[in-house]
Design an enzyme around this catalytic site. Structure first.
Site, PDB file in Angstrom:
ATOM      1  N   GLY A  10      47.071  37.524  49.522  1.00  0.00           N
ATOM      2  CA  GLY A  10      45.794  36.363  48.194  1.00  0.00           C
ATOM      3  C   GLY A  10      46.118  37.668  46.715  1.00  0.00           C
ATOM      4  N   MET A  11      46.004  36.883  46.355  1.00  0.00           N
ATOM      5  CA  MET A  11      45.073  37.267  44.519  1.00  0.00           C
ATOM      6  C   MET A  11      45.107  39.073  44.493  1.00  0.00           C
ATOM      7  SD  MET A  11      43.635  35.472  41.138  1.00  0.00           S
ATOM      8  CE  MET A  11      41.931  35.595  42.025  1.00  0.00           C
ATOM      9  N   LEU A  12      44.412  39.085  45.174  1.00  0.00           N
ATOM     10  CA  LEU A  12      44.117  40.259  44.597  1.00  0.00           C
ATOM     11  C   LEU A  12      45.260  41.328  45.777  1.00  0.00           C
ATOM     12  CD1 LEU A  12      42.929  43.141  43.400  1.00  0.00           C
ATOM     13  CD2 LEU A  12      40.119  42.554  44.644  1.00  0.00           C
ATOM     14  N   ALA A  59      38.942  37.313  52.484  1.00  0.00           N
ATOM     15  CA  ALA A  59      37.924  36.302  51.994  1.00  0.00           C
ATOM     16  C   ALA A  59      37.782  35.019  52.240  1.00  0.00           C
ATOM     17  CB  ALA A  59      37.607  37.399  51.323  1.00  0.00           C
ATOM     18  N   TYR A 123      28.254  31.438  48.602  1.00  0.00           N
ATOM     19  CA  TYR A 123      29.303  32.658  48.860  1.00  0.00           C
ATOM     20  C   TYR A 123      28.598  33.913  48.694  1.00  0.00           C
ATOM     21  CZ  TYR A 123      33.493  34.895  46.340  1.00  0.00           C
ATOM     22  OH  TYR A 123      34.122  36.133  45.677  1.00  0.00           O
ATOM     23  N   LYS A 127      28.647  37.314  51.044  1.00  0.00           N
ATOM     24  CA  LYS A 127      29.410  38.154  50.164  1.00  0.00           C
ATOM     25  C   LYS A 127      28.347  39.331  50.524  1.00  0.00           C
ATOM     26  CE  LYS A 127      33.212  38.537  48.991  1.00  0.00           C
ATOM     27  NZ  LYS A 127      34.061  39.702  50.086  1.00  0.00           N
TER      28      LYS A 127
END
Ligand SMILES: NC(=O)c1ccc[n+]([C@@H]2O[C@H](COP(=O)([O-])OP(=O)(O)OC[C@H]3O[C@@H](n4cnc5c(N)ncnc54)[C@H](OP(=O)(O)O)[C@@H]3O)[C@@H](O)[C@H]2O)c1
Length: 298
Positions: A10-12, A59, A123, A127
């Site tokens: 993923g991005m992170l 996530a 969302y 979280k």
């Protein structure tokens, strides 16, 4: 340290994988060979790798999608966290990420770690439930709330703006939501400071400063040398038909991190300029990915 990164594609997660690969033994798992919603998968991978630290960047991040896919959203963002913490037992520290969307945006000053939460969308609720599992089940955790991420992979507001700018004379972008754009490179660096420093607990981490999505878009256009070619126009959120409500104010205070470590993240404009300068070719390459924030071309 032996570090397992979940969601490492993923991005992170991708940025964390690169960052921790220098100086640590790093393993990664993502959706193509592992499902965080499966307790057995979590147990198996943690047993196989035997990490000192599990960094969970997996996530369900489609904020509007969560409104209709509520069960999957909670399975990944809440139950998934529980599975990871359970599988770690006493043997590994858990590093986990949450969001500014746990707040309702009514404060009008930067949110601290002690402020009460009140998510406006599914969302944010999922979280927050993930946060609760983590904090109730272990003390051996680092929980990082962050916001408005962009980076070298995945859905990305910067890339979306530049792609749209290729084909339009004007872009309309919301001006009534304020937050702190955050480069995954800077966030990963701050996470490294927390992990290697042996710190534990909840931290807010974003780049310094704040802006609206509209002001963010203006800077993207400026740094990509597109000023004069593309006009960016401010609009209000009520012009959008999006399933999930967003907080009008998403600014997080990173003071706790700064006081603890003596470090601060860069101003968002400095980080953004570096990101655009280093990734110009990739940013303007055609993509089918979508991103939040941009709204309409005319
Ligand atoms: N992006 C933001 O602006 C932002 C803001 C605040 C907080 N955060 C938090 O920061 C963290 C990282 O976000 P990100 O933007 O880097 O997310 P991302 O790019 O969407 O990456 C998440 C990764 O997890 C994978 N994944 C999804 N479901 C999974 C499952 N059931 N099992 C295993 N892996 C699964 C995804 O695969 P697929 O791509 O195939 O789904 C993806 O590779 C998340 O906790 C997010 O909530 C993000």
């Amino acid at each position: 340290m032996k570090i397992l990164i979940l969601g490492h594609k993923g991005m992170l997660g991708g940025e964390l994988f690169s960052r921790f690969s220098f100086g640590h033994e790093v393993a990664g798992k993502d959706i193509d060979g592992f499902d965080i919603t499966s307790a057995a998968d979590c147990r198996d991978v943690i047993e196989e790798v035997g990490p000192d630290c599990v960094i969970n960047a997996a996530a369900y991040t489609d904020v509007d999608g969560c409104e209709t896919d509520r069960d999957v959203c909670f399975a990944v963002n809440a139950q998934g966290v529980r599975n990871v913490v359970e599988a770690c037992g006493d043997s590994a520290c858990v590093v986990h990420f949450s969001t500014d969307y746990v707040f309702d945006g009514t404060k009008k000053e930067p949110y601290t770690e002690n402020d009460p939460t009140n998510p406006l969308n599914v969302y944010g609720q999922s979280k927050l439930e993930g946060e609760r599992y983590l904090r109730e089940m272990t003390d051996d955790y680092i929980l990082v709330r962050t916001a408005w991420l962009y980076g070298k992979k995945g859905r990305n507001f910067v890339r979306t703006i530049l792609e749209k700018a290729e084909n339009a004379d004007a872009l309309e972008v919301v001006a009534d939501q304020v937050g702190s754009p955050t480069y995954t490179r800077d966030l990963a660096g701050a996470v490294q400071v927390l992990v290697e420093g042996g710190h534990r607990g909840l931290y807010h981490l974003t780049n310094r400063g704040r802006c609206s999505w509209y002001e963010f878009a203006l800077k993207i256009i400026e740094f990509a040398d597109l000023e004069g070619r593309v006009e960016v126009r401010p609009i209000t959120s009520d012009r959008l038909t999006r399933k999930a409500m967003r907080p009008a104010w998403s600014v997080l205070s990173a003071m706790k991190f700064s006081n603890l470590t003596g470090r601060t993240l860069r101003f968002w404009q400095v980080a953004l300029k570096e990101f655009i300068d280093e990734n110009r070719a990739w940013l303007t390459a055609k993509s089918t990915e979508t991103s939040h924030g941009v709204v309409k071309q005319s």
